[in-house]
Design a protein around this motif. Structure first.
Motif, PDB file in Angstrom:
ATOM      1  N   GLY A  10       0.866  -0.899  -0.023  1.00 59.48           N
ATOM      2  CA  GLY A  10      -0.403  -0.038   0.152  1.00 59.48           C
ATOM      3  C   GLY A  10       0.549   1.061   0.332  1.00 59.48           C
ATOM      4  O   GLY A  10       2.383   1.653  -0.471  1.00 59.48           O
ATOM      5  N   LEU A  11       0.065   2.530  -0.158  1.00 57.72           N
ATOM      6  CA  LEU A  11       1.118   3.287   0.172  1.00 57.72           C
ATOM      7  C   LEU A  11       1.266   3.875   2.080  1.00 57.72           C
ATOM      8  O   LEU A  11      -0.024   4.061   2.707  1.00 57.72           O
ATOM      9  CB  LEU A  11      -0.029   4.631  -0.359  1.00 57.72           C
ATOM     10  CG  LEU A  11      -0.095   5.969  -0.448  1.00 57.72           C
ATOM     11  CD1 LEU A  11       1.610   6.171  -0.928  1.00 57.72           C
ATOM     12  CD2 LEU A  11      -0.661   7.211  -0.829  1.00 57.72           C
ATOM     13  N   VAL A  12       2.089   4.711   1.900  1.00 58.07           N
ATOM     14  CA  VAL A  12       2.427   5.264   3.097  1.00 58.07           C
ATOM     15  C   VAL A  12       3.607   5.723   3.533  1.00 58.07           C
ATOM     16  O   VAL A  12       4.300   5.917   2.579  1.00 58.07           O
ATOM     17  CB  VAL A  12       3.137   3.627   4.488  1.00 58.07           C
ATOM     18  CG1 VAL A  12       3.997   3.248   3.407  1.00 58.07           C
ATOM     19  CG2 VAL A  12       3.283   3.975   5.613  1.00 58.07           C
ATOM     20  N   GLN A  13       3.131   6.528   4.634  1.00 51.96           N
ATOM     21  CA  GLN A  13       4.116   8.252   4.624  1.00 51.96           C
ATOM     22  C   GLN A  13       5.737   7.435   5.326  1.00 51.96           C
ATOM     23  O   GLN A  13       5.794   6.531   5.592  1.00 51.96           O
ATOM     24  CB  GLN A  13       3.829   9.260   5.075  1.00 51.96           C
ATOM     25  CG  GLN A  13       2.223  10.162   4.550  1.00 51.96           C
ATOM     26  CD  GLN A  13       1.958  10.536   5.787  1.00 51.96           C
ATOM     27  OE1 GLN A  13       2.167  11.119   6.575  1.00 51.96           O
ATOM     28  NE2 GLN A  13       1.847  11.791   4.890  1.00 51.96           N
ATOM     29  N   ALA A  14       6.857   8.137   4.850  1.00 47.35           N
ATOM     30  CA  ALA A  14       8.148   7.905   4.756  1.00 47.35           C
ATOM     31  C   ALA A  14       8.154   7.804   6.520  1.00 47.35           C
ATOM     32  O   ALA A  14       7.339   9.038   7.448  1.00 47.35           O
ATOM     33  CB  ALA A  14       8.904   8.930   4.722  1.00 47.35           C
ATOM     34  N   GLY A  15       8.650   7.178   7.661  1.00 53.49           N
ATOM     35  CA  GLY A  15       8.438   6.650   8.731  1.00 53.49           C
ATOM     36  C   GLY A  15       7.816   5.847   9.325  1.00 53.49           C
ATOM     37  O   GLY A  15       7.425   5.495  10.240  1.00 53.49           O
ATOM     38  N   GLY A  16       6.810   5.354   8.498  1.00 47.36           N
ATOM     39  CA  GLY A  16       5.575   4.153   8.648  1.00 47.36           C
ATOM     40  C   GLY A  16       5.967   2.977   8.863  1.00 47.36           C
ATOM     41  O   GLY A  16       7.237   3.070   8.088  1.00 47.36           O
ATOM     42  N   SER A  17       4.684   1.947   8.626  1.00 49.93           N
ATOM     43  CA  SER A  17       5.066   1.259   9.221  1.00 49.93           C
ATOM     44  C   SER A  17       4.214   0.170   7.975  1.00 49.93           C
ATOM     45  O   SER A  17       2.901   0.402   7.688  1.00 49.93           O
ATOM     46  CB  SER A  17       4.705   0.483  10.277  1.00 49.93           C
ATOM     47  OG  SER A  17       5.814   1.103  11.321  1.00 49.93           O
ATOM     48  N   LEU A  18       4.365  -1.018   7.421  1.00 45.61           N
ATOM     49  CA  LEU A  18       3.915  -1.879   6.838  1.00 45.61           C
ATOM     50  C   LEU A  18       4.184  -3.325   7.371  1.00 45.61           C
ATOM     51  O   LEU A  18       4.985  -3.398   7.720  1.00 45.61           O
ATOM     52  CB  LEU A  18       3.517  -1.457   5.156  1.00 45.61           C
ATOM     53  CG  LEU A  18       2.962  -0.783   4.310  1.00 45.61           C
ATOM     54  CD1 LEU A  18       3.535  -0.610   3.009  1.00 45.61           C
ATOM     55  CD2 LEU A  18       1.173  -0.704   4.817  1.00 45.61           C
ATOM     56  N   ARG A  19       3.266  -4.214   7.590  1.00 46.26           N
ATOM     57  CA  ARG A  19       3.387  -5.679   7.381  1.00 46.26           C
ATOM     58  C   ARG A  19       3.080  -6.415   5.987  1.00 46.26           C
ATOM     59  O   ARG A  19       1.346  -6.380   5.695  1.00 46.26           O
ATOM     60  CB  ARG A  19       3.105  -6.265   8.726  1.00 46.26           C
ATOM     61  CG  ARG A  19       3.076  -7.538   8.695  1.00 46.26           C
ATOM     62  CD  ARG A  19       2.622  -8.248  10.370  1.00 46.26           C
ATOM     63  NE  ARG A  19       1.086  -8.770   9.984  1.00 46.26           N
ATOM     64  CZ  ARG A  19       0.558  -9.637  10.969  1.00 46.26           C
ATOM     65  NH1 ARG A  19       1.242 -10.354  11.511  1.00 46.26           N
ATOM     66  NH2 ARG A  19      -0.338 -10.149  10.593  1.00 46.26           N
ATOM     67  N   LEU A  20       3.987  -6.920   5.415  1.00 50.23           N
ATOM     68  CA  LEU A  20       3.740  -8.267   4.115  1.00 50.23           C
ATOM     69  C   LEU A  20       3.125  -9.104   4.359  1.00 50.23           C
ATOM     70  O   LEU A  20       3.734  -9.791   5.496  1.00 50.23           O
ATOM     71  CB  LEU A  20       4.586  -7.691   3.200  1.00 50.23           C
ATOM     72  CG  LEU A  20       4.932  -6.439   2.667  1.00 50.23           C
ATOM     73  CD1 LEU A  20       6.119  -6.404   1.690  1.00 50.23           C
ATOM     74  CD2 LEU A  20       3.627  -5.244   1.959  1.00 50.23           C
TER      75      LEU A  20
END
Length: 120
Positions: A10-20
């Motif tokens: 997805g789309l996230v701002q710098a510094g953010g998190s995602l879990r694939l």
């Protein structure tokens, strides 16, 4: 045959998190490594992280050490890539791949990928 299906991009701002997530099915009993790779536009596909099927060993690319964590949930044969402190240069299509015990250093099975976009 091993089937791999990625999700969680997805789309996230710098510094953010995602879990694939990568759901593995089929003949998974012969799996040795489960890995994550990524490919940015105009660039080659690069190694990100990998974990052995028994979860005893994990490796990371230098560019993601300390920010990304790979793990495997044995109950549902799913491999995760927790991505923290994301940077714009992490933007890429992320692919899950698997190798077999017969040829552990060759990733014979690949998913279709999931897009990760990190905005600055």
């Amino acid at each position: 045959q091993v089937q791999l299906v990625e999700s969680g991009g997805g789309l996230v701002q710098a510094g953010g998190s995602l879990r694939l997530s990568c759901a593995a099915s089929g003949r998974t009993y012969n799996t040795y490594w489960l890995g994550w790779f990524r490919q940015a536009p105009g660039k080659e596909r690069d190694f990100v992280a990998r974990i052995t099927w028994d979860t005893r060993t994990a490796d990371y690319a230098d560019s993601v050490k300390g920010r990304f964590t790979i793990s495997r949930e044995t109950a549902n044969n799913t491999v995760y890539l927790q991505m923290n402190s994301l940077k714009p240069e992490d933007t890429a299509v992320y692919y899950c791949a698997a190798s077999s015990v017969l040829r552990p250093n060759m990733y014979a099975y690949w998913g279709r990928g999931t897009q990760v976009n990190v905005s600055s």
